[in-house]
Design a protein around this motif. Structure first.
Motif, PDB file in Angstrom:
ATOM      1  N   CYS A 110      -2.227   2.516  -1.658  1.00  0.00           N
ATOM      2  CA  CYS A 110      -2.826   2.897  -2.955  1.00  0.00           C
ATOM      3  C   CYS A 110      -1.681   2.817  -3.974  1.00  0.00           C
ATOM      4  O   CYS A 110      -1.138   3.831  -4.392  1.00  0.00           O
ATOM      5  CB  CYS A 110      -3.374   4.302  -2.903  1.00  0.00           C
ATOM      6  N   ALA A 111      -1.313   1.616  -4.347  1.00  0.00           N
ATOM      7  CA  ALA A 111       0.019   1.408  -4.937  1.00  0.00           C
ATOM      8  C   ALA A 111       0.077   1.409  -6.464  1.00  0.00           C
ATOM      9  O   ALA A 111       1.158   1.590  -7.026  1.00  0.00           O
ATOM     10  CB  ALA A 111       0.601   0.095  -4.419  1.00  0.00           C
ATOM     11  N   PRO A 113       0.090   2.210 -10.405  1.00  0.00           N
ATOM     12  CA  PRO A 113       0.788   1.074 -11.016  1.00  0.00           C
ATOM     13  C   PRO A 113       2.150   0.748 -10.399  1.00  0.00           C
ATOM     14  O   PRO A 113       2.866  -0.083 -10.932  1.00  0.00           O
ATOM     15  CB  PRO A 113       0.959   1.525 -12.462  1.00  0.00           C
ATOM     16  N   GLY A 115       4.736   3.097  -9.126  1.00  0.00           N
ATOM     17  CA  GLY A 115       5.857   4.037  -9.196  1.00  0.00           C
ATOM     18  C   GLY A 115       6.551   4.157  -7.851  1.00  0.00           C
ATOM     19  O   GLY A 115       7.779   4.148  -7.761  1.00  0.00           O
ATOM     20  N   ASP A 134      -3.983  -2.116  -3.986  1.00  0.00           N
ATOM     21  CA  ASP A 134      -4.753  -1.094  -4.685  1.00  0.00           C
ATOM     22  C   ASP A 134      -6.192  -1.582  -4.797  1.00  0.00           C
ATOM     23  O   ASP A 134      -6.424  -2.758  -5.092  1.00  0.00           O
ATOM     24  CB  ASP A 134      -4.178  -0.809  -6.085  1.00  0.00           C
ATOM     25  N   MET A 161      -9.848  -3.076   0.254  1.00  0.00           N
ATOM     26  CA  MET A 161     -10.005  -1.789   0.926  1.00  0.00           C
ATOM     27  C   MET A 161      -9.260  -1.896   2.270  1.00  0.00           C
ATOM     28  O   MET A 161      -9.092  -2.998   2.814  1.00  0.00           O
ATOM     29  CB  MET A 161     -11.482  -1.483   1.179  1.00  0.00           C
ATOM     30  N   ALA A 180      -2.649   9.006  -2.148  1.00  0.00           N
ATOM     31  CA  ALA A 180      -4.109   8.923  -2.216  1.00  0.00           C
ATOM     32  C   ALA A 180      -4.682   9.242  -3.595  1.00  0.00           C
ATOM     33  O   ALA A 180      -4.106  10.041  -4.345  1.00  0.00           O
ATOM     34  CB  ALA A 180      -4.676   9.902  -1.197  1.00  0.00           C
TER      35      ALA A 180
END
Ligand SMILES: C[S@@+](CC[C@H](N)C(=O)[O-])C[C@H]1O[C@@H](n2cnc3c(N)ncnc32)[C@H](O)[C@@H]1O
Length: 458
Positions: A110-111, A113, A115, A134, A161, A180
């Protein structure tokens, strides 16, 4: 601050007599941070050239610093050179705690933007593979830009997904970060606009998503691999609750202890009646540390980790002459068999990346540039991957030179005799030795090749 009554009640259950202290933290200052890109510059060197007055170390992250707004680090050329990322100090913890070794295959599920993905990539230091994924296709654009500014070549940026990724990457990764989607309670102090969203969609909704994502990640991780679960919320349902669910359904996983730092608080198994040692998890509270709310859990999957096989090595095709010509001036270690030409675009593929046909991806490998009429035009991303000494002709100006800002705004600049290694052709434009982008020098005038979408004030 107008906090929902049900939120205050939940916090009272978590904090007991400390509730008032937590509520008072809404009057405390909010903290801003920057994290040094150690794949471009060491912390020692950054401290030596540091142009900011207010920097102070973040205690839990060796390359993290607090700064105050008067320093405006996003306006400094070093930001454009990818020397640091602006990040809320508590949000530095997850990527800092997940142990990464060079050469590993790492997934940030779940990357966007980016950080945390930028730090995972920096730790890989141009080796191994970082898959930054993402579910939101629109958010992956910012993710790709941030990874490219950081100068990370060995990336695959996908928008899928986890179950789809599993068809390609079953038990493939050494390390996984699951930062998450969550109800964001830990950010209420800084981003009050999240409160109405919480009232519409709270912990119940997010905990379902988190459980699904955790199950998917379990399949993607190698036996013996390690993954880190993090949220920026306080909810017991999304934190201890998600961990209790996961450990109950995945007996092949166990919790690891997280290196302790002053102000960290242990997870609370009693909140959800868990039999697992959830005190190994870490909770961050703004009344205990100079940072916002976060939760972290470090999990290892039983088994022996297998070494990474070199899959999908590219065929060694003959490269186009104009590309070969350009590469004569590049001394970066570069495996030519990993170069792939797709139509007119040239990519350097990460070693060991399996075919990803059918996956929705934004970038696979480093986009090196484009073959145009009998010439090769290097990309912005290629400039960011290089070190100053890795290109044969350089214009290196100090940060205080006004031409640097003009270059970043896309203007043409004048170059004096002796300021460039060669007096014509492609130049790697650097600030204090750190590449910013390309320019083409013709009779003392530098034609600006800085990518238009990244320009200052763009
Ligand atoms: C907390 S944010 C990630 C922030 C990011 N790690 C960073 O440090 O910049 C959570 C992200 O999860 C993404 N997301 C939501 N559901 C997802 C799913 N099922 N699979 C993958 N990503 C998902 C959201 O689009 C959002 O970008």
């Amino acid at each position: 601050m107008n906090l929902p009554q049900s939120f205050i009640e939940n916090m009272s259950e978590i904090l007991g007599p400390e509730l008032d202290e937590y509520l008072e933290s809404y009057e405390k200052p909010k903290f801003t941070g920057l994290r040094v890109n150690t794949s471009k510059i060491s912390v020692e060197e950054f401290e030596r050239i540091n142009p900011f007055k207010s920097l102070r170390r973040v205690p839990w992250t060796p390359n993290g610093y607090y700064y105050t707004e008067e320093d405006a680090p996003t306006k400094h050329p070093y930001y454009y050179a990818g020397l640091y990322y602006i990040q809320e100090p508590s949000a530095m913890t997850p990527a800092s705690v997940l142990p990464i070794e060079e050469g590993e295959r790492v997934l940030d599920l779940c990357a966007a933007p980016g950080g945390k993905a930028t730090e995972l990539g920096a730790k890989l230091n141009h080796t191994g593979l970082l898959v930054a994924n993402d579910a939101s296709a629109s958010r992956t654009k910012a993710l790709l830009k941030n990874l490219e500014v950081f100068g990370l070549p060995n990336i695959l940026v996908t928008s899928e997904m986890g179950d789809k990724l599993d068809r390609y990457f079953h038990e493939y990764f050494d390390k996984i970060l699951i930062d998450a989607p969550c109800s964001g309670e830990g950010m209420f102090r800084k981003q009050a606009h999240m409160i109405p969203a919480w009232e519409r969609q709270g912990p119940e909704v997010f905990s379902k998503m988190q459980r699904e994502i955790l199950d998917q990640a379990a399949n993607l991780l190698k036996p013996g691999g390690t993954m880190l679960y993090s949220t920026c919320t306080f909810s017991k349902l999304e934190n201890e609750g998600s961990m209790d669910y996961f450990l109950s359904n995945h007996p092949e996983f166990h919790l690891e202890e997280i290196p302790w730092c002053e102000g960290f608080c242990p997870g609370k198994p009693e909140l959800v009646g868990s039999k697992f040692p959830l005190e190994h998890c870490v909770r961050l509270f703004p009344h205990k540390i100079d940072g916002e709310g976060h939760f972290l859990a470090l999990l290892t999957k039983d088994g022996e980790r297998t070494p990474n096989a070199m899959e999908g090595a590219a065929k060694s095709a003959k490269l186009p002459a104009e590309l070969e010509d350009f590469l004569k001036d590049v001394s970066m270690p570069l495996e030519k068999t990993q170069i792939q030409v797709k139509d007119t675009k040239v990519f350097l593929m990460p070693e060991g990346l399996k075919g990803c046909k059918g996956l929705r991806f934004l970038r696979s490998g480093l986009y090196m540039g484009e073959l145009l009429k009998k010439r090769f035009e290097p990309s912005q991303a290629f400039a960011m991957v290089l070190k100053k000494q890795e290109y044969a002709s350089v214009i290196d100006l100090p940060a205080v030179d006004v031409r640097i800002l003009r270059y970043l705004k896309g203007e043409t600049i004048e170059i004096e005799d002796g300021e460039s290694t060669r007096d014509a052709g492609w130049q790697l434009v650097c600030v204090d030795g750190y590449p910013l982008g390309w320019g083409k020098l013709i009779r003392g005038t530098l034609r600006n090749k800085y990518f238009s979408g990244w320009r200052m004030n763009a």
